[in-house]
Design a protein around this motif. Structure first.
Motif, PDB file in Angstrom:
ATOM      1  N   ILE A 220       0.821  -1.226  -0.053  1.00 23.24           N
ATOM      2  CA  ILE A 220      -0.121  -0.115  -0.057  1.00 23.24           C
ATOM      3  C   ILE A 220       0.838   1.254  -0.018  1.00 23.24           C
ATOM      4  CG2 ILE A 220      -1.544   1.361   1.441  1.00 23.24           C
ATOM      5  CD1 ILE A 220      -3.053  -1.144   2.218  1.00 23.24           C
ATOM      6  N   TRP A 221       1.995   1.233   0.906  1.00 17.77           N
ATOM      7  CA  TRP A 221       2.669   2.546   0.870  1.00 17.77           C
ATOM      8  C   TRP A 221       3.581   2.521  -0.553  1.00 17.77           C
ATOM      9  CZ3 TRP A 221       3.652   6.916   2.996  1.00 17.77           C
ATOM     10  CH2 TRP A 221       4.959   7.399   2.605  1.00 17.77           C
ATOM     11  N   ASN A 222       4.061   1.659  -1.110  1.00 20.84           N
ATOM     12  CA  ASN A 222       4.587   1.736  -2.103  1.00 20.84           C
ATOM     13  C   ASN A 222       3.820   2.398  -3.490  1.00 20.84           C
ATOM     14  OD1 ASN A 222       7.107   0.888  -1.022  1.00 20.84           O
ATOM     15  ND2 ASN A 222       6.529  -1.274  -1.917  1.00 20.84           N
ATOM     16  N   LEU A 223       2.519   1.882  -3.394  1.00 22.37           N
ATOM     17  CA  LEU A 223       1.556   2.514  -4.431  1.00 22.37           C
ATOM     18  C   LEU A 223       1.222   3.812  -4.297  1.00 22.37           C
ATOM     19  CD1 LEU A 223      -0.971  -0.174  -5.467  1.00 22.37           C
ATOM     20  CD2 LEU A 223       1.223   0.382  -6.519  1.00 22.37           C
ATOM     21  N   LEU A 224       1.062   4.344  -2.595  1.00 23.19           N
ATOM     22  CA  LEU A 224       0.819   5.685  -2.266  1.00 23.19           C
ATOM     23  C   LEU A 224       1.811   6.525  -2.667  1.00 23.19           C
ATOM     24  CD1 LEU A 224      -0.982   5.044   1.168  1.00 23.19           C
ATOM     25  CD2 LEU A 224      -2.100   5.928  -0.803  1.00 23.19           C
ATOM     26  N   ALA A 225       3.148   5.927  -2.386  1.00 22.86           N
ATOM     27  CA  ALA A 225       4.498   6.968  -2.850  1.00 22.86           C
ATOM     28  C   ALA A 225       4.267   7.107  -4.318  1.00 22.86           C
ATOM     29  CB  ALA A 225       5.605   6.339  -2.257  1.00 22.86           C
ATOM     30  N   GLY A 226       3.827   6.021  -5.024  1.00 26.84           N
ATOM     31  CA  GLY A 226       3.853   6.315  -6.553  1.00 26.84           C
ATOM     32  C   GLY A 226       2.600   7.068  -7.118  1.00 26.84           C
ATOM     33  N   GLY A 227       1.924   7.630  -6.339  1.00 29.68           N
ATOM     34  CA  GLY A 227       0.880   8.689  -6.772  1.00 29.68           C
ATOM     35  C   GLY A 227      -0.614   7.820  -6.920  1.00 29.68           C
TER      36      GLY A 227
END
Length: 281
Positions: A220-227
């Motif tokens: 989830i964090w990786n996707l959030l950090a990717g916009g």
């Protein structure tokens, strides 16, 4: 679909459908349940008509992609049923009527289309979808749309968190989700996506979507950090606030920031049009 006295308006590009069931006289019956439970009450019909308002229209999220199903509208409807304090079984009017329709018979339904609160995402935007129960309805359309888009170009990853009581009885669209979880599918891990289900009553300890989200905090964090954009749909009871709390915990843990900073992070998502909630009671 054709039945005397009914009509339908079709605007498939809109996101919400409102169905008017007031034209069916039998659907007014539930307004008389109090009198049925208390037969000693004697009320003239004209008084009752003045006191009881017309039935309200029912709102349903459209659970299909117009691109995948031109000129069709798919709905995901939970049939409402409950028992009164006097041990009488009552059923929801609109949901019971819809469930009782003959699929082989054409029936015209009075309907209005209204723009919903979950805008269609761009194929380049990663998605984090949370939709327990019938909250999965709009996301079925999202996944259908993205599957079509992936045939003509690259698409961003999709994470979907679904929840229900029991795998055996309540796993809505099981085959649909699992088909898109296979290699190359919209929800597949090789596409950066994922599909996670919380069966809340299949074990002694209740498990909800927010628990599954915490288990996948890094993704989830990786996707959030990717916009990524976050979409939440379902019951307006505790679910939206529980999911929000889980997101704040994930951002705080994975991003190494305080809960206050995480809350501001989500607020910024909302302001930028990347945090959407559609909840109903």
């Amino acid at each position: 679909m054709r039945r005397k006295g009914c009509s339908i308006l079709r605007r498939p590009k809109e996101e919400m459908i409102y169905i008017n069931t007031t034209k069916r006289n039998e659907e007014l019956c539930w307004r008389f349940q109090v009198l049925e439970d208390f037969p000693s009450v004697q009320m003239p019909l004209e008084w009752l008509v003045q006191l009881i308002p017309p039935l309200k229209t029912r709102a349903f999220s459209i659970s299909s992609s117009n691109s995948a199903h031109p000129n069709q509208v798919h709905l995901t409807v939970s049939v409402v049923s409950w028992t009164t304090p006097y041990k009488r079984t009552r059923k929801g009017l609109c949901s019971t009527w819809l469930a009782g329709l003959d699929p082989q018979q054409r029936v015209l339904i009075p309907a209005w289309f209204h723009k919903g609160s979950l805008p269609s995402p761009s194929p380049s935007v990663p998605l984090i979808l949370i939709g327990p129960g019938t909250g999965c309805a709009p996301f079925r359309g999202f996944v259908e749309e993205r599957a079509l888009q992936s045939k003509s170009g690259p698409t961003a990853p999709v994470l979907f968190f679904f929840g229900c009581r029991n795998e055996e009885n309540d796993f809505l669209y099981r085959d649909f989700w699992l088909s898109h979880l296979q290699s190359g599918g919209v929800l597949s891990e090789d596409k950066g996506g994922g599909f996670y289900v919380a069966f809340s009553r299949d074990q002694p300890q209740k498990v909800y979507v927010q628990h599954k989200m915490r288990e996948q905090s890094t993704k989830i964090w990786n996707l959030l950090a990717g916009g990524a954009a976050v979409y939440i749909a379902g019951s307006a009871n505790k679910m939206p606030s529980d999911v929000l709390a889980a997101l704040e915990e994930i951002i705080s843990l994975e991003g190494g920031v305080t809960k206050e900073v995480a809350a501001r992070w989500i607020h910024a998502l909302e302001k930028s049009g990347k945090y959407h909630v559609e909840a109903w009671s």
